[in-house]
Write a protein that holds these residues in place. Structure first.
Motif, mmCIF file in Angstrom:
data_model
loop_
_atom_site.group_PDB
_atom_site.id
_atom_site.type_symbol
_atom_site.label_atom_id
_atom_site.label_comp_id
_atom_site.label_asym_id
_atom_site.label_seq_id
_atom_site.Cartn_x
_atom_site.Cartn_y
_atom_site.Cartn_z
ATOM 1 N N TRP A 179 11.318 12.767 75.944
ATOM 2 C CA TRP A 179 12.724 12.355 75.966
ATOM 3 C C TRP A 179 13.112 11.467 74.806
ATOM 4 C CZ3 TRP A 179 14.823 15.767 78.683
ATOM 5 C CH2 TRP A 179 14.271 16.223 79.871
ATOM 6 N N THR A 180 12.274 10.500 74.456
ATOM 7 C CA THR A 180 12.631 9.598 73.364
ATOM 8 C C THR A 180 12.739 10.367 72.059
ATOM 9 O OG1 THR A 180 11.610 7.729 74.489
ATOM 10 C CG2 THR A 180 11.978 7.488 72.119
ATOM 11 N N GLU A 181 11.804 11.268 71.802
ATOM 12 C CA GLU A 181 11.855 12.073 70.583
ATOM 13 C C GLU A 181 13.085 12.983 70.578
ATOM 14 O OE1 GLU A 181 9.209 11.599 72.497
ATOM 15 O OE2 GLU A 181 7.681 10.754 71.194
ATOM 16 N N ALA A 182 13.427 13.548 71.739
ATOM 17 C CA ALA A 182 14.626 14.385 71.836
ATOM 18 C C ALA A 182 15.884 13.559 71.574
ATOM 19 C CB ALA A 182 14.698 15.052 73.207
ATOM 20 N N ALA A 183 15.914 12.343 72.082
ATOM 21 C CA ALA A 183 17.063 11.459 71.839
ATOM 22 C C ALA A 183 17.168 11.109 70.354
ATOM 23 C CB ALA A 183 16.944 10.191 72.680
ATOM 24 N N LEU A 184 16.026 10.822 69.719
ATOM 25 C CA LEU A 184 16.041 10.486 68.291
ATOM 26 C C LEU A 184 16.477 11.675 67.444
ATOM 27 C CD1 LEU A 184 12.814 8.296 68.112
ATOM 28 C CD2 LEU A 184 15.189 7.513 67.888
ATOM 29 N N LEU A 185 16.061 12.888 67.809
ATOM 30 C CA LEU A 185 16.498 14.083 67.086
ATOM 31 C C LEU A 185 18.002 14.279 67.254
ATOM 32 C CD1 LEU A 185 15.804 16.536 65.362
ATOM 33 C CD2 LEU A 185 15.269 17.772 67.479
ATOM 34 N N THR A 186 18.507 14.012 68.446
ATOM 35 C CA THR A 186 19.945 14.117 68.688
ATOM 36 C C THR A 186 20.706 13.148 67.793
ATOM 37 O OG1 THR A 186 19.525 14.753 70.983
ATOM 38 C CG2 THR A 186 21.755 13.997 70.457
ATOM 39 N N VAL A 187 20.234 11.917 67.702
ATOM 40 C CA VAL A 187 20.881 10.927 66.832
ATOM 41 C C VAL A 187 20.835 11.387 65.381
ATOM 42 C CG1 VAL A 187 20.721 8.576 65.901
ATOM 43 C CG2 VAL A 187 20.498 8.964 68.353
ATOM 44 N N ALA A 188 19.684 11.894 64.937
ATOM 45 C CA ALA A 188 19.543 12.337 63.547
ATOM 46 C C ALA A 188 20.545 13.437 63.201
ATOM 47 C CB ALA A 188 18.119 12.818 63.291
ATOM 48 N N CYS A 189 20.863 14.284 64.175
ATOM 49 C CA CYS A 189 21.829 15.358 63.946
ATOM 50 C C CYS A 189 23.273 14.912 64.151
ATOM 51 C CB CYS A 189 21.515 16.539 64.857
ATOM 52 S SG CYS A 189 19.943 17.343 64.494
ATOM 53 N N ALA A 190 23.497 14.023 65.097
ATOM 54 C CA ALA A 190 24.853 13.583 65.429
ATOM 55 C C ALA A 190 25.367 12.499 64.494
ATOM 56 C CB ALA A 190 24.907 13.079 66.869
ATOM 57 N N LEU A 191 24.480 11.603 64.061
ATOM 58 C CA LEU A 191 24.861 10.491 63.184
ATOM 59 C C LEU A 191 23.848 10.389 62.033
ATOM 60 C CD1 LEU A 191 25.762 7.762 65.860
ATOM 61 C CD2 LEU A 191 27.351 9.083 64.456
ATOM 62 N N PRO A 192 23.882 11.353 61.111
ATOM 63 C CA PRO A 192 22.928 11.322 60.004
ATOM 64 C C PRO A 192 23.022 9.996 59.238
ATOM 65 C CG PRO A 192 24.218 13.340 59.971
ATOM 66 C CD PRO A 192 24.823 12.447 61.015
ATOM 67 N N ASP A 193 21.894 9.548 58.764
ATOM 68 C CA ASP A 193 21.771 8.321 57.971
ATOM 69 C C ASP A 193 21.870 7.032 58.783
ATOM 70 O OD1 ASP A 193 21.459 9.857 55.626
ATOM 71 O OD2 ASP A 193 23.643 9.992 55.420
ATOM 72 N N TRP A 194 22.125 7.125 60.077
ATOM 73 C CA TRP A 194 22.119 5.933 60.932
ATOM 74 C C TRP A 194 20.680 5.610 61.303
ATOM 75 C CZ3 TRP A 194 26.307 3.600 64.042
ATOM 76 C CH2 TRP A 194 27.579 3.924 63.538
ATOM 77 N N ARG A 195 20.432 4.366 61.638
ATOM 78 C CA ARG A 195 19.120 3.939 62.098
ATOM 79 C C ARG A 195 19.227 3.535 63.562
ATOM 80 N NH1 ARG A 195 16.482 -0.612 59.540
ATOM 81 N NH2 ARG A 195 18.505 -1.590 59.533
ATOM 82 N N ARG B 182 13.310 22.979 67.921
ATOM 83 C CA ARG B 182 12.543 21.728 68.046
ATOM 84 C C ARG B 182 13.067 20.908 69.217
ATOM 85 N NH1 ARG B 182 8.370 18.705 67.779
ATOM 86 N NH2 ARG B 182 8.588 16.643 66.919
ATOM 87 N N PHE B 183 14.395 20.827 69.347
ATOM 88 C CA PHE B 183 15.000 20.086 70.453
ATOM 89 C C PHE B 183 14.560 20.692 71.793
ATOM 90 C CE2 PHE B 183 18.584 19.310 73.399
ATOM 91 C CZ PHE B 183 18.538 17.929 73.419
ATOM 92 N N ALA B 184 14.592 22.013 71.905
ATOM 93 C CA ALA B 184 14.186 22.681 73.145
ATOM 94 C C ALA B 184 12.715 22.405 73.462
ATOM 95 C CB ALA B 184 14.434 24.185 73.039
ATOM 96 N N ILE B 185 11.859 22.421 72.450
ATOM 97 C CA ILE B 185 10.435 22.132 72.651
ATOM 98 C C ILE B 185 10.243 20.703 73.155
ATOM 99 C CG2 ILE B 185 8.244 21.747 71.425
ATOM 100 C CD1 ILE B 185 9.041 24.214 69.684
#
Length: 122
Positions: free
Chosen positions: A53-69, A43-46
């Motif tokens: 870019w914004t969606e890729a950044a948000l996916l990165t945050v979701a994986c790097a800092l789960p439960d953060w907003r 999904r990140f590669a797609i």
């Protein structure tokens, strides 16, 4: 290079980036997200291929800092982002000291805010 030095180097590189790039996003992804399911990596590669870019950044945050907003705002190319930890309660303060502003857009602001949060051990 130790983990802290790598995060600090990435914070500077993201802060100095004039625009998102596949290389920079991939480096941040691999430095911060740990082992992820192949579907998530795909999904990140797609998202990067689509220059979403914004969606890729948000996916990165979701994986790097789960439960953060993430609270973000974009305005004429520039962007702002604020990371709120899982235990944050209530509304977002109007003026919050950890808000990251980036002339390169919301996606870079999100990555920079996430990297700062990780580097500060939040």
């Amino acid at each position: 290079m130790d983990h802290e030095a790598r995060l600090n180097s990435l914070i500077k590189r993201v802060a100095d980036a004039p625009a998102p790039s596949r290389e920079l996003f991939a480096e941040v992804w691999f430095a911060t997200t740990g082992k992820q399911h192949p579907d998530i990596k795909g999904r990140f590669a797609i998202l990067m291929d689509a220059t979403a870019w914004t969606e890729a950044a948000l996916l990165t945050v979701a994986c790097a800092l789960p439960d953060w907003r993430v609270v973000t705002k974009a305005n004429r190319g520039a962007g702002e982002a604020l990371m709120l930890p899982p235990d944050h309660v209530g509304s977002v303060p109007e003026c919050f000291s950890d808000t990251v502003r980036h002339a390169g857009g919301a996606a870079l602001a999100i990555l920079q805010a996430m990297l700062v949060a990780k580097a500060e051990g939040r």
